[in-house]
Design a protein around this motif. Structure first.
Motif, short mmCIF file in Angstrom:
data_model
loop_
_atom_site.label_atom_id
_atom_site.label_comp_id
_atom_site.label_asym_id
_atom_site.label_seq_id
_atom_site.Cartn_x
_atom_site.Cartn_y
_atom_site.Cartn_z
N ARG A 209 7.25 -4.71 -29.00
CA ARG A 209 7.81 -4.87 -27.66
C ARG A 209 7.80 -3.55 -26.88
NH1 ARG A 209 12.30 -9.66 -27.91
NH2 ARG A 209 11.39 -10.80 -29.64
N ILE A 212 4.64 -3.82 -25.06
CA ILE A 212 4.77 -4.78 -23.96
C ILE A 212 5.44 -4.11 -22.76
CG2 ILE A 212 5.90 -6.93 -23.27
CD1 ILE A 212 5.52 -7.92 -26.13
N SER A 216 3.77 -3.53 -19.05
CA SER A 216 4.43 -3.99 -17.83
C SER A 216 4.52 -2.88 -16.79
CB SER A 216 5.83 -4.51 -18.17
OG SER A 216 5.76 -5.57 -19.08
N VAL A 262 7.54 -12.08 -14.01
CA VAL A 262 6.78 -11.65 -15.20
C VAL A 262 6.93 -10.15 -15.41
CG1 VAL A 262 4.47 -11.45 -16.19
CG2 VAL A 262 5.14 -13.55 -15.03
N ARG A 265 10.63 -9.08 -16.43
CA ARG A 265 10.98 -9.44 -17.80
C ARG A 265 10.33 -8.48 -18.80
NH1 ARG A 265 9.90 -15.20 -21.04
NH2 ARG A 265 10.78 -14.47 -23.04
N GLY A 266 9.14 -8.08 -18.53
CA GLY A 266 8.50 -7.12 -19.42
C GLY A 266 9.12 -5.75 -19.36
N ARG A 274 12.67 -9.09 -23.67
CA ARG A 274 11.27 -9.04 -23.25
C ARG A 274 10.49 -10.17 -23.93
NH1 ARG A 274 10.84 -2.82 -25.05
NH2 ARG A 274 12.46 -1.96 -23.65
N TYR A 275 9.21 -10.23 -23.59
CA TYR A 275 8.34 -11.21 -24.25
C TYR A 275 8.23 -10.86 -25.73
CZ TYR A 275 6.98 -12.74 -19.57
OH TYR A 275 7.01 -13.23 -18.29
N THR A 277 5.75 -11.53 -27.78
CA THR A 277 4.41 -11.05 -28.13
C THR A 277 3.64 -10.72 -26.87
OG1 THR A 277 3.39 -13.24 -28.12
CG2 THR A 277 4.37 -12.51 -30.20
N GLU A 280 2.04 -13.83 -25.40
CA GLU A 280 2.95 -14.66 -24.59
C GLU A 280 3.01 -14.13 -23.16
OE1 GLU A 280 7.67 -16.05 -24.49
OE2 GLU A 280 6.91 -14.74 -26.08
N MET A 281 3.07 -12.81 -23.01
CA MET A 281 3.10 -12.24 -21.66
C MET A 281 1.78 -12.46 -20.93
SD MET A 281 3.92 -8.34 -20.43
CE MET A 281 3.74 -7.89 -18.70
N ALA A 284 1.81 -15.94 -19.52
CA ALA A 284 2.69 -16.05 -18.36
C ALA A 284 2.04 -15.41 -17.14
CB ALA A 284 4.03 -15.40 -18.66
#
Length: 541
Positions: A209, A212, A216, A262, A265-266, A274-275, A277, A280-281, A284
């Motif tokens: 994460r 991720i 982001s 999106v 959230r990241g 957060r997402y 994986t 998954e992001m 989205a």
């Protein structure tokens, strides 16, 4: 690119090292050429540490760990690591060469022109990078155990966008993994500060994460065309990241609300929100903003960084041209070897069943057919385990002379046998006229018997040399010819004829004329009847 760098060339095992493509704080990436056999060559990228770090065991271990980890990641959105080379106590990592530009260079060129990245293009680039990160997070070792890779340095500098429109993640030099030999010291930060997750700054254990979060940040900058965390010094940037106050991208541009969700959230400070994986992001993101096609992304790359791509293509063409001109000429073909040795024969013996008579089959290129046939008849039985043997030249010549002598001897023997048969036939009493006529006509008689197979074969084999060796004999049809034939072939074993008184002139005139006995009929001394059986002529008994 500096002229000195363009002239740089170094040989590393199967590779040649050329000028610099790009350089970072710890290492530089160079043009390279893989040189193979028969003119094969391939362009690669070779990464090497800067001279001040090249012989440092810690930095060398980091580069080696990067190669070991990257080679386990197989995905189209990750730059492939091909090989590692050790030369002169320096480590080199060989990677595939991608014609393209880093995302940081593309953002800089777009900002210089006062333009922003088209949102579909930005969505495609970040979604591709997230797919590559997910492949790294899911990588396993040879036994299937999870490597637990965390990149820790996701940034625009480490996302390469190719002319083919594909985004690729590179540089796993400071990635954390369960099997990494080089471990960061307590309190040591690795990566670019502006893209670090809050838990990374606090020194907490890192998970996927954290990558991720960094992705982001890159997405926020692509959508807005500006930096997210800035400050006068690193401490100010440090505080803003920990504070976690982030404006949505729509504040700085026309960004859909779904895309704001999106991004935010990241960028959440709490990793659990957060997402889960990177994949998954990516899903989205593609749902909120459909990505552009690779062809459209490639066209944007060429339009934005066409000058840089053209300059790099010229440098690469110069390297390939110089390598072709420097390649050694192929060696001249070797002349065909001339064998001055005499020809040799190869014999192939066929195995025969036990108890049967073996026949040796021979293929010769130096002996006439007649000589080879007689030699085969005189050769002993072949062994069942005989193998092809190459005969030497000198014994072969002696054997040929011996065979020729044997042939002449057999022919002479056949001639003598034929003459002896003729003599024995010349002293036999002349049969009565009717019987002679029947015998000459080929009719069978009660006294005719079939000859033994051995005698018939001997007579047939002896007839040919006798006829070929002597002058042709015409049929005897006159009395002088018959008397001459009798004078040539007298018989020492036959009984002498009784003396006859000389006839008077009246008796010779009154006596009927007698036909001369055709002694030439005894060569051969047999005839073939209507049934195909050879029978001995009575006058030749």
């Amino acid at each position: 690119m500096a002229p000195a760098q363009e002239r740089e060339r170094r040989t590393l095992d199967r590779y040649t090292l050329h000028g610099v493509i790009a350089a970072g704080g710890m290492a530089s990436v160079h043009f390279g050429r893989l040189v193979g056999a028969h003119g094969f060559a391939r362009t690669v990228a070779i990464k090497r540490l800067h001279p001040q770090f090249a012989r440092d065991p810690e930095f060398s271990s980091m580069l080696l760990d990067e190669a070991r980890l990257a080679v386990r990641i197989r995905h189209p959105n990750v730059v492939t690591t091909l090989d590692s080379v050790q030369a002169d106590d320096e480590l080199f990592v060989v990677m595939e060469y991608i014609a393209g530009e880093s995302l940081s260079s593309l953002l800089r060129e777009a900002g210089r022109r006062g333009a922003q990245v088209p949102q579909p293009v930005g969505s495609a680039i970040i979604a591709g990078a997230l797919a590559g990160l997910h492949a790294a997070h899911e990588a396993t070792d040879e036994e299937g155990a999870a490597l637990q890779i965390v990149h820790r340095d996701v940034s625009p500098q480490n996302i390469l966008v190719g002319e083919d429109g594909i985004a690729r993640v590179l540089d796993f030099g400071i990635a954390r993994a369960a099997v990494r030999s080089q471990v960061s010291r307590v309190g040591q930060l690795k990566g670019k500060l502006s893209y670090m997750a809050p838990e990374q700054l606090r020194g907490a254990p890192l998970t996927r994460r954290a990558d991720i979060y960094a992705a982001s940040v890159v997405l926020w900058e692509v959508l807005t065309g500006r930096r997210l965390f800035t400050g006068e010094c690193d401490a100010e940037i440090f505080g803003r990241i920990l504070e976690g106050v982030v404006q949505p991208p729509s504040v700085y541009g026309d960004v859909p609300k779904a895309l704001d969700d999106v991004v935010l959230r990241g960028l959440d400070r709490d990793p659990s929100r957060r997402y889960a994986t990177a994949l998954e992001m990516a899903a989205a993101l593609e749902e909120a903003l459909p990505p552009a096609s690779p062809r459209a992304v490639g066209a944007w790359v060429e339009a934005t960084a066409g000058t840089l791509l053209e300059a790099r293509a010229k440098s690469l063409a110069a390297i390939e041209t110089s390598q072709r001109s420097a390649a050694p000429a192929p060696p001249p073909p070797r002349p065909a070897a001339v064998d001055d040795a005499p020809p040799r024969d190869v014999e192939a013996r066929l195995a025969q069943p036990s108890g049967g008579r073996g026949r040796a089959m021979r293929t010769s290129v130096t002996v006439p057919t007649m000589t080879r046939t007689v030699e085969d008849m005189a050769r002993p039985v072949a062994s069942a385990l005989a193998t092809p043997v190459a005969a030497a030249a000198p014994p072969r010549l002696a054997s040929a002379q011996l065979v020729r002598a044997s042939t002449l001897a057999l022919g002479a023997s056949a001639l003598v046998l034929a003459v002896a048969l003729g003599r024995s036939c010349s002293v036999r009493p002349e049969p009565d006229a009717p019987q002679a006529e029947r015998a000459g006509a080929g009719e069978s008689s009660p006294l005719a018997v079939a000859p033994a197979p051995g005698l018939a074969a001997l007579a047939s084999s002896a007839a040919a040399p006798a006829v070929s060796g002597a002058a042709p004999v015409a049929p005897a049809t006159s009395a002088p010819a018959a008397s001459a034939s009798a004078a040539v072939a007298p018989s020492s074993t036959a009984a002498a004829p009784k003396p006859v008184a000389p006839a008077t002139a009246q008796e010779r005139a009154a006596a009927p004329a007698r036909t001369a006995r055709p002694r030439a009929r005894c060569v051969p001394p047999y005839y073939v009847d209507a049934s195909g059986i050879r029978r001995i002529k009575r006058e030749c008994l």
